[in-house]
Design an enzyme around this catalytic site. Structure first.
Site, short mmCIF file in Angstrom:
data_model
loop_
_atom_site.label_atom_id
_atom_site.label_comp_id
_atom_site.label_asym_id
_atom_site.label_seq_id
_atom_site.Cartn_x
_atom_site.Cartn_y
_atom_site.Cartn_z
N LYS A 75 -8.26 2.77 22.04
CA LYS A 75 -7.23 3.09 23.04
C LYS A 75 -6.88 1.79 23.76
O LYS A 75 -7.78 1.00 24.07
CB LYS A 75 -7.77 4.14 24.01
CG LYS A 75 -6.76 4.60 25.06
CD LYS A 75 -7.33 5.72 25.94
CE LYS A 75 -6.30 6.24 26.93
NZ LYS A 75 -6.82 7.33 27.79
N SER A 150 -4.02 11.63 28.04
CA SER A 150 -3.34 10.37 27.88
C SER A 150 -3.70 9.62 26.59
O SER A 150 -2.97 8.71 26.20
CB SER A 150 -3.66 9.46 29.07
OG SER A 150 -5.04 9.14 29.07
N SER A 174 -8.24 13.65 29.20
CA SER A 174 -7.49 12.81 28.25
C SER A 174 -8.12 12.60 26.87
O SER A 174 -7.48 12.01 26.01
CB SER A 174 -7.22 11.45 28.87
OG SER A 174 -6.11 11.57 29.73
N1 GLN Z 1 -3.65 14.50 32.62
C1 GLN Z 1 -4.51 13.99 33.64
C2 GLN Z 1 -3.75 13.02 34.50
O1 GLN Z 1 -2.61 12.84 34.29
C3 GLN Z 1 -5.74 13.37 33.04
C4 GLN Z 1 -5.53 12.02 32.50
C5 GLN Z 1 -6.78 11.39 31.98
O2 GLN Z 1 -7.78 12.05 31.73
N2 GLN Z 1 -6.73 10.07 31.86
O3 GLN Z 1 -4.27 12.42 35.39
#
Ligand code: GLN
Length: 487
Positions: A75, A150, A174
């Site tokens: 990532k 994400s 995410s």
């Molecule tokens: N969807 C969540 C957010 O927007 C989690 C994102 C994540 O786990 N990095 O913060």
């Protein structure tokens, strides 16, 4: 060379001289070249260095390790020396880290070959991969749909067979959510299990590195190499890493027998789509068929998770992202007239809308007069949510639940409605707030789109978590399905 193969097989075949690291890398680099134009799962490739490294491994000139020759993608939140680390943002579009993240370093020491960096929501803020500066990732099961976020690029890359495994991070879902939406297996370990050194910070008390692969057994191999104490991360826990790979290798057919699996009633209430529920029910029936005892449990503070998270995560983000000021590194605006203008325009132009929204919310909830009402209150509700889990784990060994309320949504569908995007995270946020380990395991399909089963275990019980997912995957084949066009 024919695929798919498990990581266990790949590594064994390479060790036996049946396949070379060079052949493995070539196979996956070819797949990236063939499919990534459609998917946009990768931000940066590093084909040349991958080929060199694979050749060095084959020539015996690079350290061999338990994953020798295994192609992997990281990532784009993990710093990689010599390869751009953008974090999905214009702010870091020109940033090349001078060092490797611990996760990257450890996986390299285990013998993996990095093929590229995967696309992601900007600074990991999002649930659909649509906030990336590099454009959205498409879901390989249906390219009109989001892959989740994400870590959407990592999930889509594994689902489409562009890499056998990829790293990810999970702050509020995410890893689990994109794994579910792309039909791959993903694990978010206990907070503190994997070092955050060199992992660009979003919300430091929640961020945790983990991985995506096709199966629990594959994930065990990758996690084995990633996990463990690192003195460069003050919240990394000094605790031995169990033998995840050995445990799964020696696991009997009766692993789930007598295991108490709790179904939190709050996760099966209004909001869960009927068709997804049927898929989850069938998965739970499989656990039961293997001897698990299913019990209903309650996690009474579940409904507070979305508001708690969306106060705490932005608060931490507003502080973490203060370092991007256009001075030392990252994006700098053209011709600033003074320092104020340099800061304002560099941040205004370098950050996208969602990141700016989070910074503003975060600064607001931390400001004098609002701190007690929002930030402090959210710290308290976080504690209640964590306590729900410790109470529940007095009576059950594992928790099973959906990952999302519905399968993937269409690109653009929730883009103009941040609140509906946030609500999408309702089943993944509680475990993040509690710091628990969790997985998403492919459990079936609704209208051709994958559905994931969420499994949660007590702190540091990754072996049990992986074991349960593995037991399920021994008797089901959802994790082996490949999207049409990406076989
Ligand atoms: N969807 C969540 C957010 O927007 C989690 C994102 C994540 O786990 N990095 O913060």
């Amino acid at each position: 060379m024919s695929y798919p193969r498990s990581i266990r097989e790949l590594v064994a075949e390479r060790a036996a001289g049946k396949v070379s690291a060079a052949e493995l890398s070539r196979h996956f680099l070819d797949r990236i070249a063939a499919h990534d134009e459609t998917l946009n799962a990768m931000i940066s490739g590093c084909a040349d260095t991958a080929r060199e490294r694979a050749a060095a491994l084959d020539a015996g000139g690079a350290a061999d390790g338990p994953l020798a020759g295994l192609p992997i993608a990281h990532k784009d939140i993990f710093c990689t020396r010599g390869v751009r680390t953008s974090c999905g943002s214009r702010m870091l579009d020109n940033f090349v880290a001078p060092y490797d993240a611990t996760v990257v370093e450890r996986l390299a020491a285990a013998g993996t070959v990095t093929l590229g960096k995967t696309n992601m929501d900007e600074f990991a803020m999002g649930s659909s991969n649509e906030t990336s500066f590099y454009g959205p990732v498409r879901n390989p099961w249906n390219t009109d749909y989001v892959p989740g976020g994400s870590s959407g690029g990592s999930a889509a890359a594994v689902a489409a067979g562009l890499v056998p495994a990829a790293t990810g991070t999970d702050t509020g879902g995410s890893i689990r959510q994109p794994a579910a939406l792309c039909g791959v297996t993903g694990i978010k370990p206990t907070y503190g299990r994997v070092s955050r050194y060199g992992m660009i910070a979003f919300a430091s008390s929640l961020d945790q590195g983990g991985c995506f692969a096709r199966s629990a057994d594959d994930c065990a191999h990758v996690l084995q190499a990633m996990a463990g104490f690192d003195e460069r991360d003050s919240t990394c826990v000094e605790r031995d890493v169990p033998d995840y790979v050995g445990a799964l290798g020696g696991q009997g057919d009766d692993f789930l027998k007598g295991m108490r699996v709790g179904l939190p009633k709050e996760y099966f209430a209004e909001g869960l789509d009927d068709a997804s529920r049927k898929v989850i029910d069938a998965a739970i029936a499989e656990f039961q068929a293997q001897g698990a005892e299913i019990v209903e449990i309650s996690l009474p503070h579940t409904e507070l998770a979305v508001s708690t998270y969306y106060v705490l995560a932005p608060a931490e983000a507003s502080s973490n992202l203060a370092r991007f000021d256009g001075v030392r590194y990252g994006y700098r605006c053209e011709n600033p007239v003074d320092l104020e203008d340099l800061y304002t325009r560099s941040r205004g132009e370098g950050f996208g809308r969602e990141v700016q929204r989070r910074i503003m919310v975060g600064a607001y909830v931390l400001s004098a007069g609002y701190y007690d009402a929002y930030y402090l209150k959210a710290q308290k509700t976080r504690r209640l949510i964590a306590r729900d889990f410790s109470d529940a784990f007095e009576n059950v060994d594992l928790i099973a639940a959906p990952v999302t309320q519905a399968p993937a949504f269409k690109l653009g569908e929730k883009l103009d409605d941040p609140v509906s995007m946030y609500l999408n995270d309702v089943y993944t946020l509680p475990a993040s707030l509690a710091g628990l380990p969790g997985m998403s395991v492919p459990a079936g399909f609704v209208d051709g789109l994958p559905v994931g089963l969420q499994l949660l275990a007590p702190w540091f019980e990754e072996t049990r978590l992986l074991g349960a997912a593995h037991a399920y995957q021994q008797n089901t084949d959802w994790h082996t399905k490949r999207p049409a066009g990406f076989e």
